[in-house]
Design a protein around this motif. Structure first.
Motif, short mmCIF file in Angstrom:
data_model
loop_
_atom_site.label_atom_id
_atom_site.label_comp_id
_atom_site.label_asym_id
_atom_site.label_seq_id
_atom_site.Cartn_x
_atom_site.Cartn_y
_atom_site.Cartn_z
N MET A 120 0.85 -1.18 0.00
CA MET A 120 0.00 0.00 0.00
C MET A 120 0.90 1.24 0.00
SD MET A 120 -2.95 1.19 2.71
CE MET A 120 -4.02 -0.14 2.27
N LYS A 121 0.56 2.19 -0.85
CA LYS A 121 1.32 3.42 -0.95
C LYS A 121 1.11 4.28 0.31
CE LYS A 121 0.81 3.67 -5.95
NZ LYS A 121 0.22 4.42 -7.06
N ALA A 122 2.09 5.12 0.62
CA ALA A 122 2.01 5.99 1.80
C ALA A 122 0.80 6.91 1.74
CB ALA A 122 3.30 6.80 1.95
N ASN A 123 0.49 7.46 0.55
CA ASN A 123 -0.64 8.37 0.47
C ASN A 123 -1.97 7.62 0.66
OD1 ASN A 123 -0.53 7.16 -2.08
ND2 ASN A 123 -0.81 9.05 -3.22
N GLU A 124 -2.06 6.39 0.20
CA GLU A 124 -3.26 5.59 0.42
C GLU A 124 -3.44 5.32 1.92
OE1 GLU A 124 -2.77 2.01 -1.86
OE2 GLU A 124 -2.94 3.05 -3.77
N LYS A 125 -2.34 4.97 2.58
CA LYS A 125 -2.39 4.72 4.02
C LYS A 125 -2.83 5.97 4.78
CE LYS A 125 0.29 2.84 7.79
NZ LYS A 125 1.52 2.28 8.26
N LEU A 126 -2.31 7.12 4.40
CA LEU A 126 -2.68 8.38 5.06
C LEU A 126 -4.17 8.67 4.88
CD1 LEU A 126 -1.69 10.95 6.59
CD2 LEU A 126 -1.50 12.01 4.32
N VAL A 127 -4.68 8.50 3.68
CA VAL A 127 -6.10 8.75 3.41
C VAL A 127 -6.97 7.79 4.21
CG1 VAL A 127 -7.90 8.60 1.63
CG2 VAL A 127 -5.80 9.89 1.19
N LEU A 128 -6.62 6.53 4.25
CA LEU A 128 -7.41 5.56 5.03
C LEU A 128 -7.33 5.86 6.52
CD1 LEU A 128 -6.74 2.28 3.02
CD2 LEU A 128 -8.82 3.69 3.04
N ASP A 129 -6.19 6.35 6.99
CA ASP A 129 -6.05 6.77 8.39
C ASP A 129 -6.97 7.97 8.66
OD1 ASP A 129 -5.07 6.88 11.01
OD2 ASP A 129 -3.39 8.16 10.43
N MET A 130 -7.03 8.91 7.73
CA MET A 130 -7.91 10.07 7.87
C MET A 130 -9.37 9.62 7.92
SD MET A 130 -8.77 13.06 5.16
CE MET A 130 -9.52 11.76 4.19
N ILE A 131 -9.75 8.70 7.04
CA ILE A 131 -11.12 8.21 7.02
C ILE A 131 -11.46 7.52 8.34
CG2 ILE A 131 -12.64 6.48 5.97
CD1 ILE A 131 -11.34 7.30 3.25
N ARG A 132 -10.54 6.73 8.86
CA ARG A 132 -10.77 6.09 10.15
C ARG A 132 -10.97 7.14 11.24
NH1 ARG A 132 -7.41 2.52 9.67
NH2 ARG A 132 -5.55 3.63 10.27
N ALA A 133 -10.19 8.20 11.21
CA ALA A 133 -10.35 9.28 12.19
C ALA A 133 -11.71 9.96 12.05
CB ALA A 133 -9.21 10.29 12.05
N VAL A 134 -12.18 10.12 10.82
CA VAL A 134 -13.52 10.69 10.61
C VAL A 134 -14.57 9.75 11.17
CG1 VAL A 134 -15.23 11.35 8.86
CG2 VAL A 134 -12.85 12.11 8.63
N GLU A 135 -14.45 8.47 10.89
CA GLU A 135 -15.41 7.49 11.41
C GLU A 135 -15.44 7.51 12.94
OE1 GLU A 135 -15.25 3.96 8.06
OE2 GLU A 135 -13.73 3.97 9.64
N GLU A 136 -14.28 7.68 13.54
CA GLU A 136 -14.17 7.67 15.00
C GLU A 136 -14.38 9.05 15.61
OE1 GLU A 136 -10.34 5.88 15.61
OE2 GLU A 136 -11.06 3.90 14.96
N ARG A 137 -14.61 10.06 14.74
CA ARG A 137 -14.82 11.45 15.17
C ARG A 137 -13.62 11.94 16.01
NH1 ARG A 137 -18.38 10.24 11.74
NH2 ARG A 137 -20.55 10.86 11.97
N ASP A 138 -12.42 11.55 15.57
CA ASP A 138 -11.17 11.92 16.23
C ASP A 138 -10.66 13.23 15.63
OD1 ASP A 138 -8.61 12.19 17.27
OD2 ASP A 138 -8.03 10.11 16.86
N ALA A 139 -11.21 14.34 16.11
CA ALA A 139 -10.90 15.66 15.54
C ALA A 139 -9.41 15.98 15.62
CB ALA A 139 -11.72 16.74 16.25
N GLU A 140 -8.76 15.60 16.69
CA GLU A 140 -7.33 15.89 16.84
C GLU A 140 -6.52 15.22 15.73
OE1 GLU A 140 -3.85 14.94 20.06
OE2 GLU A 140 -5.80 15.56 20.83
N ARG A 141 -6.80 13.95 15.47
CA ARG A 141 -6.07 13.22 14.42
C ARG A 141 -6.40 13.79 13.05
NH1 ARG A 141 -1.83 11.75 12.30
NH2 ARG A 141 -1.85 9.89 11.02
N ILE A 142 -7.67 14.13 12.82
CA ILE A 142 -8.06 14.70 11.54
C ILE A 142 -7.25 15.97 11.27
CG2 ILE A 142 -9.96 15.83 10.31
CD1 ILE A 142 -11.85 13.88 11.85
N LEU A 143 -7.17 16.84 12.27
CA LEU A 143 -6.44 18.11 12.08
C LEU A 143 -4.95 17.88 11.86
CD1 LEU A 143 -8.31 20.40 14.63
CD2 LEU A 143 -8.51 20.37 12.13
N GLU A 144 -4.39 16.82 12.42
CA GLU A 144 -2.99 16.48 12.16
C GLU A 144 -2.78 16.09 10.71
OE1 GLU A 144 -2.03 13.26 14.78
OE2 GLU A 144 -2.06 14.51 16.57
N ILE A 145 -3.76 15.46 10.12
CA ILE A 145 -3.64 14.95 8.75
C ILE A 145 -3.91 16.03 7.72
CG2 ILE A 145 -4.68 13.34 7.10
CD1 ILE A 145 -5.02 11.38 9.48
#
Length: 143
Positions: free
Chosen positions: A1-26
């Motif tokens: 998996m490419k780094a940018n794909e991993k980052l986007v999926l991490d962002m989506i997981r943060a959105v699903e979990e409503r993790d505003a802090e992680r979202i803003l980091e990304i």
């Protein structure tokens, strides 16, 4: 998996979990969002600081319709990517207080620059159906 794909999926997981802090980091500080204009509360284009208000409007619209962790899962699937963009297919789902549900497919394009998500554009397969669902759900009395 490419780094940018991993980052986007991490962002989506943060959105699903409503993790505003992680979202803003990304997000890049000058992040740019493009939603279908018809979506009530969060439709249209948002940039930089306006994204915080948009994020609040998004959660205000969807949180009452997604009462469990599973309901917030969008089951993302990367369908294409290159060095700068990642295209993801997912489902935006919700159920209102009367039991009426909405399940809309979405295709989203995410631009990744310098290790941050800098641009997001969501293409709902049925934007008017989702807009009607959100408007009707927001007008229902709280019990």
């Amino acid at each position: 998996m490419k780094a940018n794909e991993k980052l986007v999926l991490d962002m989506i997981r943060a959105v699903e979990e409503r993790d505003a802090e992680r979202i803003l980091e990304i997000y890049d500080p000058d992040v740019e969002f493009h939603w279908p204009p018809s979506l009530p509360g969060y439709g249209g284009t948002f940039r930089g600081r306006d994204v915080l208000e948009m994020n609040t409007a998004f959660t205000d619209a969807w949180d009452p319709l997604q009462l469990s962790d599973e309901a917030r899962r969008i089951h993302p699937r990367v369908v294409a990517s290159n060095d700068e963009e990642v295209v993801v297919h997912y489902h935006q789902r919700g159920t209102d207080r009367t039991g009426r549900s909405c399940d809309s497919e979405v295709l989203a394009i995410y631009r990744v620059e310098n290790g941050k998500v800098s641009r997001l554009q969501m293409f709902y397969f049925e934007p008017e159906k989702v807009a009607d669902f959100l408007r009707a759900a927001s007008s229902q009395p709280v019990q």
